[in-house]
Scaffold this active site. Structure first.
Site, PDB file in Angstrom:
ATOM      1  N   HIS A  17       0.421  -1.004  -0.003  1.00 27.64           N
ATOM      2  CA  HIS A  17       0.460  -0.046  -0.355  1.00 27.64           C
ATOM      3  C   HIS A  17       0.891   1.024  -0.128  1.00 27.64           C
ATOM      4  CE1 HIS A  17      -4.184  -1.909   0.852  1.00 27.64           C
ATOM      5  NE2 HIS A  17      -3.351  -2.740   0.445  1.00 27.64           N
ATOM      6  N   HIS A 104       0.023 -14.717   8.577  1.00 25.62           N
ATOM      7  CA  HIS A 104       0.080 -13.893   7.623  1.00 25.62           C
ATOM      8  C   HIS A 104       1.878 -13.138   8.126  1.00 25.62           C
ATOM      9  CE1 HIS A 104      -3.130 -12.850   6.356  1.00 25.62           C
ATOM     10  NE2 HIS A 104      -2.963 -12.073   5.823  1.00 25.62           N
ATOM     11  N   ASP A 344      -7.985 -13.384  -3.043  1.00 26.59           N
ATOM     12  CA  ASP A 344      -8.290 -14.129  -3.187  1.00 26.59           C
ATOM     13  C   ASP A 344      -9.045 -15.194  -2.713  1.00 26.59           C
ATOM     14  OD1 ASP A 344      -7.023 -13.226  -6.554  1.00 26.59           O
ATOM     15  OD2 ASP A 344      -5.673 -12.504  -4.872  1.00 26.59           O
TER      16      ASP A 344
END
Length: 398
Positions: A17, A104, A344
């Site tokens: 980002h 993560h 996804d």
């Protein structure tokens, strides 16, 4: 670190980002015709928002070549390429200030660096792979021009839905001629004919059903990508620690979400007896040697043998899901995390060009290393082989 390769060196930069992502290529030979149009097709195959099976993040991923090119030709100097991040939503990740997201890199990055990107996965995000794909497109064009190399990847499994050849291997059957012929002639156009990027229509339909099932349940599913490298020059690979398959494994397992790598017959080959698994040699029409079968996957002793190279990469289910998950805060307090980021339900359709790109980077780097060895050898007196040893003519790499 963020650099891959020895002579063809690629450094990627950018977070998921930030303002943009990209790469710097050092070591690309001068004189290669190159424009953004050579790079964009692979980036467009990788980009999000392609279908209902992928994340809805809307990124066009338009590449700009910043340096190393003049009048559409490479100068031999570093090539800089950049792609802007346009559809950013940092507010979707405010909960990561409190919770390390399950599976993560939030926790590991924080422990390693003492700081982490405040939104998205930072460098652990799949957006980092844009630089890889851009660099791979450059390498692929060079290899196609000078050696006729062709690289095609495709989705070979989603969850428990597999192409028939995988089922045969798991049953301990040798790789048949039908699959070999399939690899000989498969094209990217055939792969891209369906949104799953699986070239078998019946299997593709079952894959779509499985992916949509995961999406509707706010869940995710893993899968695998198989890749074929055709016309790879003989003699690439550096024994002992930089065997060709070792550098391929290094490249593939550096891709986000990968959890496994196998080449040739792979793990299924452990179930096949040696007399069926061995690749017998034969003399081709041009007088060179080839192998009747190719369980070795085009590599023997860590060195390419001229046969097609094929391998498979396993991808785990995407870690970002929209289900509420029980976890703890960074302070260890119990809590519930409901992720809001776009994701996804299955990464493998978009992973296809990433696998192709990393394969191209490996071939390119090893090709330049071998070219360097051969060029330096020509400066010395020719080698003389004893008469009692069969003198086989060395196979040129171009």
């Amino acid at each position: 670190m963020s650099t891959f390769g020895e002579l063809f060196r690629v450094t990627t930069y950018g977070e998921s980002h930030c303002k943009g992502v990209g790469c710097i290529i050092d070591g690309c030979p001068p004189g290669l015709p190159l424009t953004e149009d050579d790079v964009q097709p692979q980036l467009s195959r990788r980009r999000p928002g392609q279908s209902a099976l992928t994340t809805p993040r809307d990124e066009k991923d338009r590449v700009t070549i910043m340096s190393g090119i003049e009048f559409g030709t490479t100068l031999g100097t570093p090539i800089g390429m950049t792609v802007p991040n346009q559809d950013q939503r940092p507010h979707d990740y405010s909960e990561t200030d409190l919770y390390p997201r399950p599976s993560h890199a939030d926790w590991t990055y924080l422990k390693k660096y003492g700081v982490k990107a405040s939104s998205g996965g930072g460098r652990a995000s799949a957006r980092e792979t844009i630089g890889r794909v851009a660099a791979g497109a450059v390498a692929e064009k060079y290899l196609k021009i000078v050696a006729g190399v062709e690289i095609v990847a495709f989705v070979s499994s989603v969850g428990k839905v597999e192409l028939p050849y995988l089922e045969a291997l798991e049953d301990g059957q040798p790789i048949g001629k039908d699959f070999s012929n399939f690899l000989d002639h498969l094209t990217r156009e055939q792969v891209d004919a369906d949104v799953t990027r699986c070239p078998d229509p019946a299997t593709s339909e079952r894959m779509k059903e499985r992916i949509m099932q995961a999406k509707e349940a706010n869940d995710s599913v893993g899968g695998s990508v198989t890749c074929i490298i055709r016309n790879c020059p003989i003699g690439l690979g550096e024994p002992c620690f930089d065997k060709f398959e070792a550098t391929l494994a290094h490249a593939m397992l550096s891709i986000p979400a990968t959890k496994g790598f196998e080449i040739g017959s792979g793990f299924g080959g452990t179930k096949i007896p040696g007399h069926l698994h061995n690749d017998a040699f034969y003399r081709k029409a041009d007088g060179s040697l080839g192998t009747v079968t190719n369980h070795s996957g085009g590599i023997q002793g860590g060195i390419t043998n001229g046969e097609h190279i094929y391998f498979r990469v396993a991808f785990k289910p995407p870690a970002t899901i929209s289900q509420a998950q029980q976890t703890v805060t960074y302070d260890g307090e119990s809590g519930t995390l409901a992720a809001r980021g776009r994701h996804d339900p299955c990464v493998v359709p978009r992973a296809v060009p990433i696998v192709e790109a990393m394969a191209a980077l490996v071939v390119m780097d090893q090709f330049l290393i071998q070219q360097s060895r051969q060029a330096s050898a020509t400066l010395l007196a020719p080698l003389h082989t004893p008469h009692h040893v069969l003198q086989a003519k060395p196979q040129p790499t171009v």
